[in-house]
Design a protein around this motif. Structure first.
Motif, PDB file in Angstrom:
ATOM      1  N   ALA A 144       0.739  -1.041   0.022  1.00 31.50           N
ATOM      2  CA  ALA A 144      -0.006  -0.189   0.019  1.00 31.50           C
ATOM      3  C   ALA A 144       0.807   1.191  -0.070  1.00 31.50           C
ATOM      4  O   ALA A 144       0.191   2.317   0.477  1.00 31.50           O
ATOM      5  CB  ALA A 144      -1.073   0.131   1.277  1.00 31.50           C
ATOM      6  N   ARG A 203       0.836   5.577   5.021  1.00 29.92           N
ATOM      7  CA  ARG A 203       0.960   4.188   4.649  1.00 29.92           C
ATOM      8  C   ARG A 203      -0.355   3.349   5.218  1.00 29.92           C
ATOM      9  O   ARG A 203      -0.908   2.448   4.506  1.00 29.92           O
ATOM     10  CB  ARG A 203       2.088   3.506   4.358  1.00 29.92           C
ATOM     11  CG  ARG A 203       2.140   1.975   3.585  1.00 29.92           C
ATOM     12  CD  ARG A 203       3.480   1.549   3.791  1.00 29.92           C
ATOM     13  NE  ARG A 203       4.032   0.784   5.012  1.00 29.92           N
ATOM     14  CZ  ARG A 203       3.382  -0.297   5.458  1.00 29.92           C
ATOM     15  NH1 ARG A 203       3.044  -1.278   4.557  1.00 29.92           N
ATOM     16  NH2 ARG A 203       4.142  -0.812   6.482  1.00 29.92           N
ATOM     17  N   TRP A 259      -3.514   4.063   4.014  1.00 30.53           N
ATOM     18  CA  TRP A 259      -3.839   3.681   2.611  1.00 30.53           C
ATOM     19  C   TRP A 259      -4.107   2.137   2.810  1.00 30.53           C
ATOM     20  O   TRP A 259      -4.946   1.561   2.010  1.00 30.53           O
ATOM     21  CB  TRP A 259      -2.659   3.834   1.752  1.00 30.53           C
ATOM     22  CG  TRP A 259      -2.558   5.509   1.290  1.00 30.53           C
ATOM     23  CD1 TRP A 259      -3.476   6.380   1.534  1.00 30.53           C
ATOM     24  CD2 TRP A 259      -1.307   5.675   0.608  1.00 30.53           C
ATOM     25  NE1 TRP A 259      -2.976   7.584   1.057  1.00 30.53           N
ATOM     26  CE2 TRP A 259      -1.627   7.306   0.327  1.00 30.53           C
ATOM     27  CE3 TRP A 259       0.010   5.447   0.492  1.00 30.53           C
ATOM     28  CZ2 TRP A 259      -0.708   8.203  -0.092  1.00 30.53           C
ATOM     29  CZ3 TRP A 259       0.816   6.422  -0.372  1.00 30.53           C
ATOM     30  CH2 TRP A 259       0.604   7.795  -0.514  1.00 30.53           C
ATOM     31  N   LYS A 260      -3.482   1.630   3.523  1.00 31.19           N
ATOM     32  CA  LYS A 260      -3.452   0.086   3.707  1.00 31.19           C
ATOM     33  C   LYS A 260      -4.698  -0.244   4.252  1.00 31.19           C
ATOM     34  O   LYS A 260      -5.509  -1.290   3.675  1.00 31.19           O
ATOM     35  CB  LYS A 260      -2.367  -0.692   4.437  1.00 31.19           C
ATOM     36  CG  LYS A 260      -2.339  -2.167   4.188  1.00 31.19           C
ATOM     37  CD  LYS A 260      -1.039  -2.910   4.531  1.00 31.19           C
ATOM     38  CE  LYS A 260      -1.381  -4.292   4.875  1.00 31.19           C
ATOM     39  NZ  LYS A 260      -1.617  -4.887   3.618  1.00 31.19           N
ATOM     40  N   ARG A 270      -7.569   0.297   1.708  1.00 38.93           N
ATOM     41  CA  ARG A 270      -7.828  -0.665   0.437  1.00 38.93           C
ATOM     42  C   ARG A 270      -8.344  -2.038   1.133  1.00 38.93           C
ATOM     43  O   ARG A 270      -9.110  -2.689   0.642  1.00 38.93           O
ATOM     44  CB  ARG A 270      -6.252  -0.952  -0.263  1.00 38.93           C
ATOM     45  CG  ARG A 270      -6.305  -1.948  -1.306  1.00 38.93           C
ATOM     46  CD  ARG A 270      -4.849  -1.849  -1.865  1.00 38.93           C
ATOM     47  NE  ARG A 270      -4.268  -2.742  -0.654  1.00 38.93           N
ATOM     48  CZ  ARG A 270      -2.802  -2.930  -1.077  1.00 38.93           C
ATOM     49  NH1 ARG A 270      -2.063  -2.535  -1.951  1.00 38.93           N
ATOM     50  NH2 ARG A 270      -2.325  -3.746  -0.142  1.00 38.93           N
ATOM     51  N   ASP A 271      -7.514  -2.513   2.348  1.00 40.97           N
ATOM     52  CA  ASP A 271      -7.683  -3.671   2.479  1.00 40.97           C
ATOM     53  C   ASP A 271      -9.058  -4.168   3.153  1.00 40.97           C
ATOM     54  O   ASP A 271      -9.638  -5.218   3.075  1.00 40.97           O
ATOM     55  CB  ASP A 271      -6.623  -4.131   3.605  1.00 40.97           C
ATOM     56  CG  ASP A 271      -5.383  -4.634   2.986  1.00 40.97           C
ATOM     57  OD1 ASP A 271      -5.222  -4.174   1.698  1.00 40.97           O
ATOM     58  OD2 ASP A 271      -4.212  -5.088   3.606  1.00 40.97           O
TER      59      ASP A 271
END
Lengths: 310, 310
Positions: free
Chosen positions: A28, A148, A151-152, A155-156
């Motif tokens: 990510a 990060r 973001w991760k 997304r996840d």
């Protein structure tokens, strides 16, 4: 006739060596977003993009008994990865393994043929000397950890169906291996890209800025003319000391500058390439309908490196 | 002594090049049976055996729409096969594709590392110049068609669960491609092996004999001493004209000779190799509890080639 044979052989095999770009970084960190814009700008028929996170030695079930995470080189066929990158770098096709991220299974491999440009993105593309030798340009994506993580999580929990606690636990479990095997690749990049807020400016709604360390391991474009442009408040070049104490140029691209002020800079960088096509519109697409001019500038500089390499 | 030299050479060179043997032939020609005895005799820790029928480009479902059978080079990743054989021949590992013959699916690839000896068996290992360049010794298995059909029926109706009609139809469908792509490889073999009854002897219960064409493309062992042995009625050497009219030695090994008469010949061939181990008992195992002395002699000669190659 031997020379005729050779000629025929050459005619049959356009043995051109592609320009190879590495985009390394942790999960990510923005590798796919950066790659997508480059592929669209160059044209899908001219680029082969490969994710080297498919070289897992074990599937998800097998990894449960292993003392490491997928970030560890021992969890991946590093020798085969290097072999395949060498083959691509010399213009040859590969039969690439495929890891299905939704099922966690290793499935049927796929044929990958190198086009004019090859972009290799993933967790470990700069992990060994042999791997690094395959690239014309190597980039490391280095967002601050809190960004990060955000973001991760985004997304996840949306695209990969995990809950927040699971993602946070996994991040914690991976942290030591991230430091040892992923972040250690930063030292081998020609360009380190950091999307981050400008220190001291605390507006969470302001678009992220970008800092690009332009290391002297490759020849960077002379930006002096572009930067004396009247709208140069959009970005500036500053000399810094790198992690190892060596002097390095850092290009700062300010996220707060409105698009209309950045656009002329993008045009100027693009025009210097003297290509017979307009500035690609897909640059700066940060996903989910968001635009980022610092991302567009980053992609432009990478395009410039790719188009002039080799 | 060649084999001692070889041992020393291998000890001194970490990146050793394995001895490469090809065993080509049509489906049910006896490739696996021949290979098994060689692997057991050399020891599994010294041999890597690879079947190149795993390089299918399409799975069973996809092949339904295709105008060719798996025997056709277009149905296989021939370039990748050649690339992988070159890598093995230079001592490097490969990530080999895997075709599941029971499900007809292409599945997770597997790591294959070349040991001291590499045996490559399959339908098309001698199909291109590049492939052929990878081998020290190339064998083509060439049983008479009626015997191969009997072997294929026996295997496919028992171990692979097909009915006889399906197998016969498939054989018919494959016949033109077999001639064009499989049988055409016979010309490139150093040794052509034909297990067949002796013409004119019509006893169906008599074990098959073997005829081995020993082509001058490689140096064959001098069998004169072995053949002047008092029990030489078990086999004899005869000069023939090859398919292309060139003279060639044909070694005939008679299936009707009882084991006790062949055994001394096997011992003699083995002893000439001067290895510090007894004649392997696994030679001549024709499967399903059957023994074949012509098979044992064939395997011995191939072992001899492998042990003295390189």
């Amino acid at each position: 006739m031997p020379d005729k044979e050779l000629k025929l052989q050459r005619a049959g095999m356009p043995n051109t060596r592609p320009v190879m770009l590495a985009i390394a970084g942790d999960s990510a960190a923005g590798k796919t977003t950066l790659t997508k814009g480059l592929v669209k700008a160059l044209g899908e028929d001219r680029v082969t993009a490969v994710c080297v996170d498919d070289y897992h030695r074990y599937d998800r079930t097998e990894r449960k008994d292993k003392p490491f995470t997928p970030l560890h080189p021992d969890c991946n066929y590093m020798d085969i990865m290097a072999q395949h990158l060498q083959l691509l770098a010399t213009g040859q096709p590969i039969l690439k393994p495929v890891y299905d991220h939704s099922s966690g299974e290793l499935v049927r491999p796929e044929l990958v043929e190198p086009r004019e440009y090859v972009i290799i993105e993933g967790l470990l593309p700069l992990q060994s000397k042999l791997l690094r030798a395959c690239f014309d340009v190597a980039v490391y994506l280095d967002p601050p950890e809190d960004i990060r993580v955000a973001w991760k999580l985004a997304r996840d929990t949306s695209k990969r169906g995990y809950d927040e606690e699971t993602v946070r636990k996994e991040l914690e479990r991976r942290a030591p291996e991230s430091e040892e095997h992923i972040q250690s690749q930063k030292q081998f990049a020609d360009i380190v890209v950091r999307f981050a807020p400008i220190p001291g400016r605390d507006d969470p709604d302001e678009p992220l800025s970008a800092e690009l360390l332009l290391r002297p391991t490759i020849r960077h474009p002379d930006l002096s003319e572009v930067l004396t442009n009247s709208r140069s408040h959009a970005m500036h070049l500053k000399m810094l000391r790198d992690d190892d104490g060596r002097p390095v140029d850092a290009l700062h691209v300010h996220g707060y500058v409105p698009r209309e002020d950045v656009r002329p800079l993008e045009e100027a960088i693009w025009e210097e390439l003297d290509l017979d096509m307009p500035l690609p519109e897909d640059l700066g697409d940060a996903g989910d309908g968001q635009r980022s001019e610092p991302l567009a500038i980053t992609q432009l500089l990478l395009l410039r490196h790719m188009l002039t390499a080799g």
